[in-house]
Design a protein around this motif. Sequence first.
Motif, PDB file in Angstrom:
ATOM      1  N   ALA A  62       0.863  -1.185   0.000  1.00 44.23           N
ATOM      2  CA  ALA A  62       0.000   0.000   0.000  1.00 44.23           C
ATOM      3  C   ALA A  62       0.895   1.230   0.000  1.00 44.23           C
ATOM      4  O   ALA A  62       1.950   1.243   0.661  1.00 44.23           O
ATOM      5  CB  ALA A  62      -0.893   0.010   1.230  1.00 44.23           C
ATOM      6  N   ILE A  63       0.488   2.252  -0.746  1.00 45.19           N
ATOM      7  CA  ILE A  63       1.184   3.542  -0.701  1.00 45.19           C
ATOM      8  C   ILE A  63       0.157   4.602  -0.306  1.00 45.19           C
ATOM      9  O   ILE A  63      -0.996   4.560  -0.756  1.00 45.19           O
ATOM     10  CB  ILE A  63       1.903   3.879  -2.027  1.00 45.19           C
ATOM     11  CG1 ILE A  63       0.982   3.699  -3.229  1.00 45.19           C
ATOM     12  CG2 ILE A  63       3.161   3.036  -2.163  1.00 45.19           C
ATOM     13  CD1 ILE A  63       1.614   4.130  -4.554  1.00 45.19           C
ATOM     14  N   ARG A 100      -4.004   0.448  -7.862  1.00 43.15           N
ATOM     15  CA  ARG A 100      -5.445   0.710  -7.894  1.00 43.15           C
ATOM     16  C   ARG A 100      -5.830   1.310  -6.546  1.00 43.15           C
ATOM     17  O   ARG A 100      -5.194   1.036  -5.526  1.00 43.15           O
ATOM     18  CB  ARG A 100      -6.251  -0.559  -8.189  1.00 43.15           C
ATOM     19  CG  ARG A 100      -6.183  -1.614  -7.117  1.00 43.15           C
ATOM     20  CD  ARG A 100      -7.041  -2.829  -7.469  1.00 43.15           C
ATOM     21  NE  ARG A 100      -6.859  -3.884  -6.475  1.00 43.15           N
ATOM     22  CZ  ARG A 100      -7.544  -3.985  -5.336  1.00 43.15           C
ATOM     23  NH1 ARG A 100      -8.475  -3.089  -5.046  1.00 43.15           N
ATOM     24  NH2 ARG A 100      -7.319  -4.973  -4.479  1.00 43.15           N
ATOM     25  N   ALA A 101      -6.877   2.144  -6.580  1.00 46.03           N
ATOM     26  CA  ALA A 101      -7.323   2.781  -5.342  1.00 46.03           C
ATOM     27  C   ALA A 101      -8.032   1.756  -4.478  1.00 46.03           C
ATOM     28  O   ALA A 101      -8.799   0.933  -4.982  1.00 46.03           O
ATOM     29  CB  ALA A 101      -8.272   3.931  -5.676  1.00 46.03           C
ATOM     30  N   ARG A 107     -10.164  -0.620   2.103  1.00 44.13           N
ATOM     31  CA  ARG A 107      -9.359   0.548   2.471  1.00 44.13           C
ATOM     32  C   ARG A 107      -9.203   0.641   3.991  1.00 44.13           C
ATOM     33  O   ARG A 107      -8.112   0.924   4.501  1.00 44.13           O
ATOM     34  CB  ARG A 107      -9.988   1.843   1.943  1.00 44.13           C
ATOM     35  CG  ARG A 107      -9.110   3.045   2.227  1.00 44.13           C
ATOM     36  CD  ARG A 107      -9.750   4.363   1.867  1.00 44.13           C
ATOM     37  NE  ARG A 107      -8.818   5.449   2.110  1.00 44.13           N
ATOM     38  CZ  ARG A 107      -8.525   5.949   3.317  1.00 44.13           C
ATOM     39  NH1 ARG A 107      -9.118   5.465   4.400  1.00 44.13           N
ATOM     40  NH2 ARG A 107      -7.647   6.914   3.438  1.00 44.13           N
ATOM     41  N   SER A 108     -10.292   0.385   4.729  1.00 44.59           N
ATOM     42  CA  SER A 108     -10.214   0.476   6.198  1.00 44.59           C
ATOM     43  C   SER A 108      -9.159  -0.480   6.749  1.00 44.59           C
ATOM     44  O   SER A 108      -8.388  -0.123   7.646  1.00 44.59           O
ATOM     45  CB  SER A 108     -11.560   0.126   6.838  1.00 44.59           C
ATOM     46  OG  SER A 108     -12.531   0.989   6.371  1.00 44.59           O
ATOM     47  N   LEU A 135      -3.423   3.677  -2.085  1.00 46.58           N
ATOM     48  CA  LEU A 135      -3.396   2.870  -3.314  1.00 46.58           C
ATOM     49  C   LEU A 135      -2.750   1.529  -3.016  1.00 46.58           C
ATOM     50  O   LEU A 135      -1.797   1.458  -2.227  1.00 46.58           O
ATOM     51  CB  LEU A 135      -2.583   3.591  -4.395  1.00 46.58           C
ATOM     52  CG  LEU A 135      -3.114   4.955  -4.836  1.00 46.58           C
ATOM     53  CD1 LEU A 135      -2.050   5.717  -5.610  1.00 46.58           C
ATOM     54  CD2 LEU A 135      -4.351   4.791  -5.704  1.00 46.58           C
ATOM     55  N   LEU A 136      -3.264   0.486  -3.661  1.00 45.06           N
ATOM     56  CA  LEU A 136      -2.659  -0.840  -3.533  1.00 45.06           C
ATOM     57  C   LEU A 136      -1.842  -1.133  -4.776  1.00 45.06           C
ATOM     58  O   LEU A 136      -2.255  -0.815  -5.896  1.00 45.06           O
ATOM     59  CB  LEU A 136      -3.752  -1.900  -3.365  1.00 45.06           C
ATOM     60  CG  LEU A 136      -4.645  -1.703  -2.136  1.00 45.06           C
ATOM     61  CD1 LEU A 136      -5.679  -2.808  -2.040  1.00 45.06           C
ATOM     62  CD2 LEU A 136      -3.805  -1.647  -0.855  1.00 45.06           C
ATOM     63  N   LEU A 137      -0.680  -1.737  -4.562  1.00 47.11           N
ATOM     64  CA  LEU A 137       0.211  -2.097  -5.669  1.00 47.11           C
ATOM     65  C   LEU A 137       0.300  -3.615  -5.738  1.00 47.11           C
ATOM     66  O   LEU A 137       0.701  -4.258  -4.769  1.00 47.11           O
ATOM     67  CB  LEU A 137       1.610  -1.525  -5.456  1.00 47.11           C
ATOM     68  CG  LEU A 137       1.739  -0.015  -5.280  1.00 47.11           C
ATOM     69  CD1 LEU A 137       3.208   0.370  -5.157  1.00 47.11           C
ATOM     70  CD2 LEU A 137       1.100   0.731  -6.439  1.00 47.11           C
TER      71      LEU A 137
END
Length: 153
Positions: A62-63, A100-101, A107-108, A135-137
């Motif tokens: 995650a970034i 991707r978002a 997200r939580s 964002l997830l990579l």
Amino acid sequence: MAPDGEYAPSPVPWVREEVEHLERTGAGLRGRAVVLLTTAGARTGLLRKTPLMRVTHAGVYAIVASMAGSDRHPHWYANVLAEPRVTLRDGDEVLSLVARAAAGAERSAWWSRACTVFPSYVGYQSRTRRQIPLLLLEPAPAQPAPAPGHPTS
Ligand code: F42
């Protein structure tokens, strides 16, 4: 495909110093667990290298576009939205990943992980009206193999 182009070092001296240290040693400055994100500039196409906190779980990174709680998103976030194929250096490993978002429950869960790694994100979020993007990579999906007998060039 990983971004390529001419590298434009950050205009901020301490960020440039951390990029150089990460590329030389694979480690962040002052013992911080930091990864190095490379994006293609959304407007210039230049290669931008950005140190970010290392947040990872089950092979996904995650970034967090926290920008220290600023009311504006960092430039690298605009770059990733325009071109989600990025490169991430984690120690000695250099990975081609797609962003991707994260939203909703996903997200939580990742926000909690990120705040465990770097508790200052909590303060950054309370300082700004924007929701800090996360964002997830993930690895790029494999290219489909060409059909048998289909010419490849
Ligand atoms: N920042 C975070 O947001 N999250 C983190 O978790 C984080 C951790 C971290 C750890 C170590 C460290 O040394 C720094 C850390 N930072 C973290 C700060 C991070 O490295 C960035 O400095 C910060 O997020 C700001 O990102 P930025 O992309 O706005 O960078 C600025 C300073 C910058 O270098 N800008 C360049 C410039 O010339 O102003 C590049 C601009 C750019 O990418 N332009 C694009 C282009 O086309 O070339 C267009 C972009 C657009 O907005 O359209």
